[in-house]
Design a protein around this motif. Structure first.
Motif, PDB file in Angstrom:
ATOM      1  N   HIS A 165      40.266  30.936   5.006  1.00 15.32           N
ATOM      2  CA  HIS A 165      39.263  29.896   4.784  1.00 15.32           C
ATOM      3  C   HIS A 165      39.672  28.572   5.428  1.00 15.32           C
ATOM      4  O   HIS A 165      38.805  27.801   5.875  1.00 15.32           O
ATOM      5  N   LEU A 166      40.962  28.299   5.510  1.00 21.23           N
ATOM      6  CA  LEU A 166      41.416  27.120   6.237  1.00 21.23           C
ATOM      7  C   LEU A 166      41.118  27.261   7.730  1.00 21.23           C
ATOM      8  O   LEU A 166      40.725  26.292   8.399  1.00 21.23           O
ATOM      9  N   VAL A 167      41.322  28.469   8.246  1.00 23.90           N
ATOM     10  CA  VAL A 167      41.030  28.732   9.659  1.00 23.90           C
ATOM     11  C   VAL A 167      39.547  28.535   9.940  1.00 23.90           C
ATOM     12  O   VAL A 167      39.164  27.965  10.975  1.00 23.90           O
ATOM     13  N   ARG A 168      38.697  28.966   9.022  1.00 19.13           N
ATOM     14  CA  ARG A 168      37.243  28.828   9.224  1.00 19.13           C
ATOM     15  C   ARG A 168      36.823  27.367   9.350  1.00 19.13           C
ATOM     16  O   ARG A 168      35.830  27.052  10.013  1.00 19.13           O
ATOM     17  N   LYS A 169      37.567  26.476   8.707  1.00 17.62           N
ATOM     18  CA  LYS A 169      37.224  25.051   8.746  1.00 17.62           C
ATOM     19  C   LYS A 169      37.820  24.337   9.954  1.00 17.62           C
ATOM     20  O   LYS A 169      37.481  23.170  10.213  1.00 17.62           O
ATOM     21  N   ALA A 170      38.701  25.014  10.678  1.00 17.79           N
ATOM     22  CA  ALA A 170      39.406  24.372  11.787  1.00 17.79           C
ATOM     23  C   ALA A 170      38.486  24.165  12.983  1.00 17.79           C
ATOM     24  O   ALA A 170      37.450  24.820  13.138  1.00 17.79           O
ATOM     25  N   LYS A 171      38.908  23.249  13.849  1.00 15.42           N
ATOM     26  CA  LYS A 171      38.189  22.961  15.088  1.00 15.42           C
ATOM     27  C   LYS A 171      39.023  23.463  16.264  1.00 15.42           C
ATOM     28  O   LYS A 171      40.226  23.672  16.151  1.00 15.42           O
ATOM     29  N   SER A 172      38.373  23.631  17.387  1.00 13.30           N
ATOM     30  CA  SER A 172      39.044  24.228  18.548  1.00 13.30           C
ATOM     31  C   SER A 172      40.201  23.373  19.046  1.00 13.30           C
ATOM     32  O   SER A 172      41.120  23.886  19.691  1.00 13.30           O
ATOM     33  N   ASP A 210      45.642  22.978  16.052  1.00  9.95           N
ATOM     34  CA  ASP A 210      46.687  23.993  16.240  1.00  9.95           C
ATOM     35  C   ASP A 210      46.523  25.014  15.111  1.00  9.95           C
ATOM     36  O   ASP A 210      47.075  24.845  14.026  1.00  9.95           O
ATOM     37  N   ILE A 211      45.778  26.053  15.339  1.00  7.20           N
ATOM     38  CA  ILE A 211      45.388  26.997  14.295  1.00  7.20           C
ATOM     39  C   ILE A 211      46.426  28.107  14.176  1.00  7.20           C
ATOM     40  O   ILE A 211      46.794  28.742  15.163  1.00  7.20           O
ATOM     41  N   ARG A 212      46.867  28.323  12.953  1.00 13.11           N
ATOM     42  CA  ARG A 212      47.822  29.400  12.675  1.00 13.11           C
ATOM     43  C   ARG A 212      47.115  30.461  11.830  1.00 13.11           C
ATOM     44  O   ARG A 212      46.869  30.266  10.648  1.00 13.11           O
ATOM     45  N   PHE A 213      46.799  31.551  12.467  1.00 15.59           N
ATOM     46  CA  PHE A 213      46.070  32.642  11.824  1.00 15.59           C
ATOM     47  C   PHE A 213      47.073  33.696  11.372  1.00 15.59           C
ATOM     48  O   PHE A 213      47.860  34.206  12.167  1.00 15.59           O
ATOM     49  N   LEU A 230      36.156  28.564  19.919  1.00 15.75           N
ATOM     50  CA  LEU A 230      36.124  29.377  18.688  1.00 15.75           C
ATOM     51  C   LEU A 230      34.919  30.329  18.615  1.00 15.75           C
ATOM     52  O   LEU A 230      34.609  30.856  17.547  1.00 15.75           O
ATOM     53  N   ALA A 231      34.269  30.586  19.730  1.00 11.33           N
ATOM     54  CA  ALA A 231      33.078  31.443  19.707  1.00 11.33           C
ATOM     55  C   ALA A 231      33.401  32.848  19.203  1.00 11.33           C
ATOM     56  O   ALA A 231      32.684  33.390  18.347  1.00 11.33           O
TER      57      ALA A 231
END
Length: 315
Positions: A76-83, A86-89, A151-152
């Motif tokens: 859910h944190l990833v879903r709120k992130a922007k491109s 620095d996204i850690r999935f 993020l498409a």
């Protein structure tokens, strides 16, 4: 406060059954002419093996440090992130092992757990779907490809992953309900078996595990908040039962050791782990922190594993 994930304690109603009728160090009478269901010949049968494998899988997936819930929160944190972020999935590191244990349990044939097998099979399928959908995104995030397509690809997958989690949690809730029921039945059968044999170390070890289950069930089934005074008033009553059975277990251990009985070390391990669980309950009672409750779950699972080693049937 009712917790979604628990360590599979038996229902508190079990206290009215076999485990609740002997809360002193006096040995219970050996039952004569007890009628068992046909498949109960020994506590280490297919029924028991399946139940223990399902229990371990459930703990890993719902209560372990790398369970599904932290992974779901991260999602859910990833879903709120922007491109530009620095996204850690990350996925649940326990998912693979949990599904493996479910598969091992399903491979054991026992017609008495049909409804639980169905629920586990559904969770196994949902878990594999979740694993597949998340694995497809891991290199995408790791290589930061999301910055190229804004993020498409991820957004196109979010709904499917959300549905995967919801399906998984739904199936696990069903498994939880059935495991509560069957672990209660199994505990009574095992204690009955040990009582008939006159194996008091086995009997009181099993009773201590069941009393620990009841203590955990109090928090699993309660709708009250974790800082409720009445919650701990009931918990203290269950604690006294657990301490009484632990004292009886320790006495039985000393008697078994004095008679040069073999294979007593694992029973002592169960005793020590559950004694530590008592300490975690006291910490919980004082601090009202979920971390202390998590420690109780961890120690209860460790006690189950030690009990399996005691019976000579490790996972």
């Amino acid at each position: 406060m009712k917790f979604v994930a628990i360590a599979l304690p038996v229902l508190l109603a079990a206290a009215a059954g076999l485990a609740g009728c002997n809360q002193t160090s006096e040995k219970p009478a050996v039952t004569q002419n007890v009628t068992h269901t046909p498949f109960v010949q020994h506590p280490e049968n297919a029924f028991s093996k399946k139940l223990d494998l399902y229990t371990q899988a459930y703990y890993l997936l719902m209560n372990g440090p790398d369970s599904l819930q932290p992974a779901y929160n991260t999602f859910h944190l990833v879903r709120k992130a922007k491109s530009a972020d620095d996204i850690r999935f990350s996925t649940s590191r326990s998912l693979n092992r949990g599904l493996e244990l479910f598969g091992q349990g399903l491979a054991i044939e026992d017609e008495n757990l049909g409804d639980l097998d169905d629920a586990v099979r559904n969770a196994w399928q949902a878990g594999n779907k979740l694993r597949q959908d998340e694995q497809e995104l891991e290199p995408y995030f790791r290589n930061r490809e999301y910055r190229k397509d804004h993020l498409a690809k991820a957004r196109a997958s979010y709904n499917a992953i959300q549905n995967d989690y919801e399906a998984m949690f739904s199936h696990m809730a069903k498994i939880e309900t059935l495991l509560l029921q069957y672990r209660k039945e199994e505990s009574v059968r095992r204690m009955d078996f040990f009582r008939e044999k006159g194996d008091w170390l086995g009997y009181y070890t099993e009773e201590s595990i069941q009393n620990a289950q009841d203590l955990l069930a109090l928090f699993a089934e309660s709708e009250e908040p974790l800082d409720s005074t009445t919650l701990y008033a009931r918990g203290n009553q269950l604690l006294r039962r657990l301490e009484t059975s632990l004292a009886a277990q320790r006495k039985a251990y000393e008697e078994a050791r004095a008679s040069s009985r073999k294979n007593t070390a694992a029973s002592l391990s169960v005793y020590r782990i559950l004694t530590s669980l008592v300490g975690s309950y006291r910490d919980l009672r004082q601090h009202k922190k979920t971390g202390d409750l998590a420690a109780m779950h961890k120690k209860f699972n460790d006690a189950l594993m030690a009990n399996r080693r005691r019976t000579g049937k490790p996972y």
